[in-house]
Each structure stands twice: as C-alpha cells, then as structure tokens.
Design an enzyme around this catalytic site. Structure first.
Site, short mmCIF file in Angstrom:
data_model
loop_
_atom_site.label_atom_id
_atom_site.label_comp_id
_atom_site.label_asym_id
_atom_site.label_seq_id
_atom_site.Cartn_x
_atom_site.Cartn_y
_atom_site.Cartn_z
N ASP A 13 -46.31 32.44 -68.29
CA ASP A 13 -45.41 32.80 -69.38
C ASP A 13 -44.51 31.60 -69.68
O ASP A 13 -43.74 31.16 -68.82
CB ASP A 13 -44.56 34.01 -68.96
CG ASP A 13 -43.80 34.63 -70.13
OD1 ASP A 13 -43.96 34.14 -71.27
OD2 ASP A 13 -43.05 35.58 -69.90
N GLU A 108 -48.06 33.44 -73.62
CA GLU A 108 -48.40 33.97 -72.29
C GLU A 108 -49.86 34.39 -72.23
O GLU A 108 -50.48 34.71 -73.24
CB GLU A 108 -47.49 35.14 -71.91
CG GLU A 108 -47.62 36.36 -72.77
CD GLU A 108 -46.80 37.54 -72.24
OE1 GLU A 108 -46.81 37.79 -71.02
OE2 GLU A 108 -46.15 38.21 -73.06
#
Length: 361
Positions: A13, A108
């Site tokens: 992420d 992500e």
C-alpha cells in the site's frame, strides 16, 4: 476444520499516494498539510498527506469540511494521468517478482509470492526488496504486510504505516488475532460491530470463543465466515488483473440540474468514454446511463442496439434516448450523471466478425 492452504501473500500500500506524488514533485509542499481535491461544495477529498491527517482529514470527506478542519491546508487539484504513470512504475516492480498481482487501486495490490521470480526465498525478503525498489524508482514510500493469506496481509500492511513492514507468520496468526478489534475483520462494519457488541463481543478472540454453531445460528452463512476469519482462515486466491467489464465516465455537477439540462453534460462524458474505448482497443455493445438524484437515489438505464456504436456521437445519441426513459417527476433534480460502455469485446475480433458477415452471400 480443514487446514488452510499456506501461501506467501504480500499486500503493498503506497503511503498517502496522490498527496505524496504532489509533495515529491513540488518541494514547497513538503511538510505541509496537502489535500488532493478540487475546492467546492460538491468536491470530495481524493487524498490527504500525513500532515493533513493530523487534523482529521480523510479520503472521501467533503472538501468543504476538510477546509474547515484545516484552514491552512494546501488544496491541489488531482492529476490522475501523473498518478497512473507512477502506478505503472510500481506495477512493473511487482511483476518483476511475481505474475500473480491483484491490483485493488492505483496505490495498492495483493501479490502471491509463494514462488517468487527472483528466488529470494521468503515473503519478507520479497516485501523488503519491493519497498526498496519502489523507493529507488519513484522516490516514494510504500508499506507492506506479509502473511499466509490476503486478509491478514492487508491488516499487516496498515500496522506500521507509513513506510513500514509487518509480518504475520502462520504460527503467529491466532495470537495476533485474539486481541484485535472485530472491526478490523473484512466485512465487519459499524452495523455488524453493533450486533456483535450486543453479544458482548468486541475482540476477535471473543468471537472465536462463541463458536461456529452459535455464529451460524445468529448470522447464517456470514456467521461461518466470521468463524473462519477469527481462526485466520482465508482461502481467497490472488486474482491477477482482468480487463474491466465496463468503461465509464461520470461527473458531479456544481449545481443540481433538471433532466432537460443534462443533455449538455452527457456530450463530454460520451466523448471521454469513447476515447477510453479506443485506447483500450475494445468495443462496447451496450450503452449505460447512470443518474444520481439530489436525495442520492441512483438510476441506471441501458440499451444494446443491433449494431454496436461506432463513434462518440452514436454513444451520445443512445445516452440521450436513455435519458428520455427516465420517468421521474419533472421537478426532480440530479447531482451526477455518468455514461458507460459494457459488454466489451476486442475491436479486432469485432472487425473480423464484421468481415465475416459482410462476406456472406
């Protein structure tokens, strides 16, 4: 219970992605509360730097509220073309380690590194390498979680943000989950948290102790899923990216519009959709119109003509015809409109099919 299959899953992420790109490219923004959003009553926050988050500003928050929370925030209009370019660089790093990459958004993704291409030998080593390569190539930071399944990896990636790495090994999963708030489990929102609180359950360990029969009796099939999550079980595989099922564009208006006033707004949307379809090399057999009323009611209308639309003008013509099928009171006002193409097929395949039909006697 069946023993779950052990995988090496990494969830990566990017840290405050859009805002971090802006701060990277404009040194004057570094260390300042940056909000990526258009200013205006209808705008929402796309991203907030960590400096802005200390004021309570979060993604999807109305921009006007963000401005009230931090009057000194710097508002930067989003530049999605730039963000996509950086996202492609990050994706190239992922694919150098495994073909099993499941993007969740521009910033992500899940990776299955059970068999990593560079032979690093462990999910932790792969995650470290990926974070280092992202920093080297983009001058941005990423956080990563490593675990035997997807839901644990996603929880882990958030554990030491920003610029962190956290590993949950298979033998640590149950202990890690025991004290975790039930709200951290995927699918457990505020409503479900309230229902579980009524049963005296606030932590995952308490959920586990309640037992599968009691959970299923109370919540049906979802109860079984809760029991599995409480035991760290998630059999969902990483799904590599598939072509999108629909190409669409939508806009939220500065002021609410009547149905008759929507025509001028549909034209640029139709052109954006057609341009994206051309770039992707696909043809849409179905045109979709989406409208949202001032009270947030969403309406969709669709039409699949005998011949797929061949231009932006044809997409617009069909969208206008779909608008005429909306039978709400004349005083209804609309805050958003969208135009889409679905039932997508490859343009080359469509041309070959067309040639075949044109050759028929």
């Amino acid at each position: 219970m069946n023993t779950p299959r052990l995988r090496k899953i990494v969830h990566v992420d990017m840290d405050a992605f859009y805002a971090s790109v802006e701060q990277r490219d404009d040194p004057s923004l570094r260390g300042r509360p940056v909000v990526v959003a258009w200013k205006g009553a209808r705008s929402v926050v796309c991203a907030a730097s960590y400096e802005a988050r200390t004021f309570g500003i979060r993604s999807a928050m109305p921009a006007i509220r963000a401005e009230r929370l931090c009057p000194d925030a710097v508002f930067v209009p989003p530049d999605f073309a730039r963000y996509k370019a950086v996202s492609r660089q990050v994706r190239e790093v992922f694919l150098s380690h495994t073909p099993l990459v499941e993007p969740l958004s521009l910033d992500e993704a899940y990776l299955d590194v059970s068999e990593d291409l560079q032979g690093l030998g462990s999910g932790t080593a792969v995650a470290k390498a990926i974070r280092a390569e992202i920093r080297e190539r983009t001058a941005l930071t990423a956080s990563a979680g490593v675990a035997p399944n997807k839901f644990l990896a996603k929880i882990a990636s958030d554990w030491r943000k920003p610029d962190g790495l956290f590993v949950i090994r298979p033998q640590q999963a149950l202990e890690f989950l025991t004290r975790l708030p039930v709200g951290k489990l995927p699918g457990v929102g505020k409503v479900m948290q309230g229902k579980l609180a009524d049963l005296g359950i606030e932590r995952v360990g308490q959920l586990r102790e309640l037992g599968q029969p009691a959970l299923e009796a109370r919540f049906g099939r979802w109860g079984r899923r809760l029991f599995e999550l409480a035991h760290g079980i998630d059999e969902h595989a990483v799904e590599p990216e598939r072509p999108s099922l629909q190409i669409s564009a939508e806009d939220t208006f500065a002021v609410d519009l009547s149905i008759d006033a929507l025509g001028a707004e549909l034209e640029p949307l139709a052109r954006r959709v057609w341009a994206e379809a051309e770039r992707s090399g696909r043809i849409g057999r179905t045109v979709v119109l989406k409208l949202k009323t001032t009270d947030f009611r969403i309406l969709t209308r669709s039409l699949s003509p005998d011949t797929a639309p061949a231009s932006a003008e044809e997409v617009l013509e069909i969208a206008m015809a779909l608008r005429a099928r909306v039978q709400l009171p004349a005083q209804t006002r609309y805050r958003l409109a969208g135009v889409g193409l679905s039932n997508l097929i490859e343009a080359a395949g469509a041309l070959r099919q067309g040639d075949l039909f044109s050759a028929a006697p």
